[in-house]
Write a protein that holds these residues in place. Sequence first.
Motif, PDB file in Angstrom:
ATOM      1  N   VAL A  40      20.160  29.736 -13.595  1.00  0.00           N
ATOM      2  CA  VAL A  40      19.746  28.852 -14.693  1.00  0.00           C
ATOM      3  C   VAL A  40      20.051  27.406 -14.359  1.00  0.00           C
ATOM      4  CG1 VAL A  40      20.328  28.181 -17.056  1.00  0.00           C
ATOM      5  CG2 VAL A  40      19.858  30.540 -16.538  1.00  0.00           C
ATOM      6  N   VAL A  41      21.250  27.165 -13.865  1.00  0.00           N
ATOM      7  CA  VAL A  41      21.650  25.780 -13.563  1.00  0.00           C
ATOM      8  C   VAL A  41      20.787  25.198 -12.447  1.00  0.00           C
ATOM      9  CG1 VAL A  41      23.533  24.352 -12.703  1.00  0.00           C
ATOM     10  CG2 VAL A  41      23.990  26.090 -14.416  1.00  0.00           C
ATOM     11  N   VAL A  42      20.632  25.960 -11.371  1.00  0.00           N
ATOM     12  CA  VAL A  42      19.840  25.459 -10.248  1.00  0.00           C
ATOM     13  C   VAL A  42      18.378  25.305 -10.647  1.00  0.00           C
ATOM     14  CG1 VAL A  42      18.969  26.030  -7.947  1.00  0.00           C
ATOM     15  CG2 VAL A  42      21.384  26.299  -8.471  1.00  0.00           C
ATOM     16  N   GLY A  43      17.826  26.295 -11.335  1.00  0.00           N
ATOM     17  CA  GLY A  43      16.426  26.223 -11.744  1.00  0.00           C
ATOM     18  C   GLY A  43      16.149  25.090 -12.713  1.00  0.00           C
ATOM     19  N   ALA A  44      17.037  24.900 -13.686  1.00  0.00           N
ATOM     20  CA  ALA A  44      16.848  23.811 -14.653  1.00  0.00           C
ATOM     21  C   ALA A  44      17.015  22.455 -13.986  1.00  0.00           C
ATOM     22  CB  ALA A  44      17.832  23.955 -15.798  1.00  0.00           C
ATOM     23  N   SER A  47      13.696  22.315 -11.467  1.00  0.00           N
ATOM     24  CA  SER A  47      12.325  22.393 -11.990  1.00  0.00           C
ATOM     25  C   SER A  47      12.236  22.542 -13.504  1.00  0.00           C
ATOM     26  CB  SER A  47      11.592  23.573 -11.354  1.00  0.00           C
ATOM     27  OG  SER A  47      11.652  23.532  -9.974  1.00  0.00           O
ATOM     28  N   ASP A  48      13.176  22.073 -14.242  1.00  0.00           N
ATOM     29  CA  ASP A  48      13.164  22.097 -15.713  1.00  0.00           C
ATOM     30  C   ASP A  48      13.122  23.519 -16.273  1.00  0.00           C
ATOM     31  OD1 ASP A  48      13.345  19.327 -15.796  1.00  0.00           O
ATOM     32  OD2 ASP A  48      11.173  19.111 -15.572  1.00  0.00           O
ATOM     33  N   ARG A  49      12.416  23.734 -17.394  1.00  0.00           N
ATOM     34  CA  ARG A  49      12.471  24.997 -18.124  1.00  0.00           C
ATOM     35  C   ARG A  49      11.865  26.160 -17.338  1.00  0.00           C
ATOM     36  NH1 ARG A  49      10.449  25.027 -24.143  1.00  0.00           N
ATOM     37  NH2 ARG A  49      12.012  23.400 -24.129  1.00  0.00           N
ATOM     38  N   ARG A  50      10.743  25.949 -16.698  1.00  0.00           N
ATOM     39  CA  ARG A  50      10.108  27.030 -15.942  1.00  0.00           C
ATOM     40  C   ARG A  50      10.999  27.455 -14.772  1.00  0.00           C
ATOM     41  NH1 ARG A  50       4.481  27.042 -12.656  1.00  0.00           N
ATOM     42  NH2 ARG A  50       4.406  29.284 -12.342  1.00  0.00           N
ATOM     43  N   GLY A  51      11.610  26.505 -14.124  1.00  0.00           N
ATOM     44  CA  GLY A  51      12.519  26.836 -13.037  1.00  0.00           C
ATOM     45  C   GLY A  51      13.742  27.589 -13.516  1.00  0.00           C
ATOM     46  N   ALA A  52      14.191  27.287 -14.723  1.00  0.00           N
ATOM     47  CA  ALA A  52      15.351  27.990 -15.273  1.00  0.00           C
ATOM     48  C   ALA A  52      15.033  29.448 -15.536  1.00  0.00           C
ATOM     49  CB  ALA A  52      15.824  27.306 -16.550  1.00  0.00           C
ATOM     50  N   SER A  53      13.837  29.730 -16.035  1.00  0.00           N
ATOM     51  CA  SER A  53      13.480  31.129 -16.302  1.00  0.00           C
ATOM     52  C   SER A  53      13.325  31.913 -15.006  1.00  0.00           C
ATOM     53  CB  SER A  53      12.207  31.208 -17.142  1.00  0.00           C
ATOM     54  OG  SER A  53      11.129  30.610 -16.457  1.00  0.00           O
ATOM     55  N   VAL A  54      12.768  31.293 -13.987  1.00  0.00           N
ATOM     56  CA  VAL A  54      12.668  31.952 -12.678  1.00  0.00           C
ATOM     57  C   VAL A  54      14.061  32.089 -12.068  1.00  0.00           C
ATOM     58  CG1 VAL A  54      11.784  31.684 -10.326  1.00  0.00           C
ATOM     59  CG2 VAL A  54      10.317  31.186 -12.274  1.00  0.00           C
ATOM     60  N   GLY A  55      14.894  31.073 -12.247  1.00  0.00           N
ATOM     61  CA  GLY A  55      16.250  31.106 -11.709  1.00  0.00           C
ATOM     62  C   GLY A  55      17.090  32.222 -12.287  1.00  0.00           C
ATOM     63  N   VAL A  56      16.915  32.528 -13.572  1.00  0.00           N
ATOM     64  CA  VAL A  56      17.664  33.633 -14.182  1.00  0.00           C
ATOM     65  C   VAL A  56      17.309  34.948 -13.507  1.00  0.00           C
ATOM     66  CG1 VAL A  56      17.807  35.039 -16.271  1.00  0.00           C
ATOM     67  CG2 VAL A  56      18.074  32.607 -16.428  1.00  0.00           C
TER      68      VAL A  56
END
Length: 87
Positions: A40-44, A47-56
């Motif tokens: 979540v931290v790296v993705g957010a 790449s903001d919200r979309r990156g956070a969902s992929v990061g999870v």
Amino acid sequence: MRGAAAALISLAALSGMVLLLMRESTRLWQLAAAGALAGVVVGAFHSDRRGASVGVAVGCVLGLAAPFLYAPFWLVFTLPPHPDCDL
């Protein structure tokens, strides 16, 4: 700059997961949670919200796979040396 910061956060999360793997009382859900949090931290950050969902998702999978990825290092560093090859 964002990529470098994301890489540093990933390295910190990886070292935290290794520390969790060194403890005998660590549960599998703790590794998945640590991976998800790092994802979540790296993705957010990257790449903001979309990156956070992929990061999870990626973090959970890597957290669950961490014991299997750590197994070769555990075998190398915990097995006693062979008496014929001992220097």
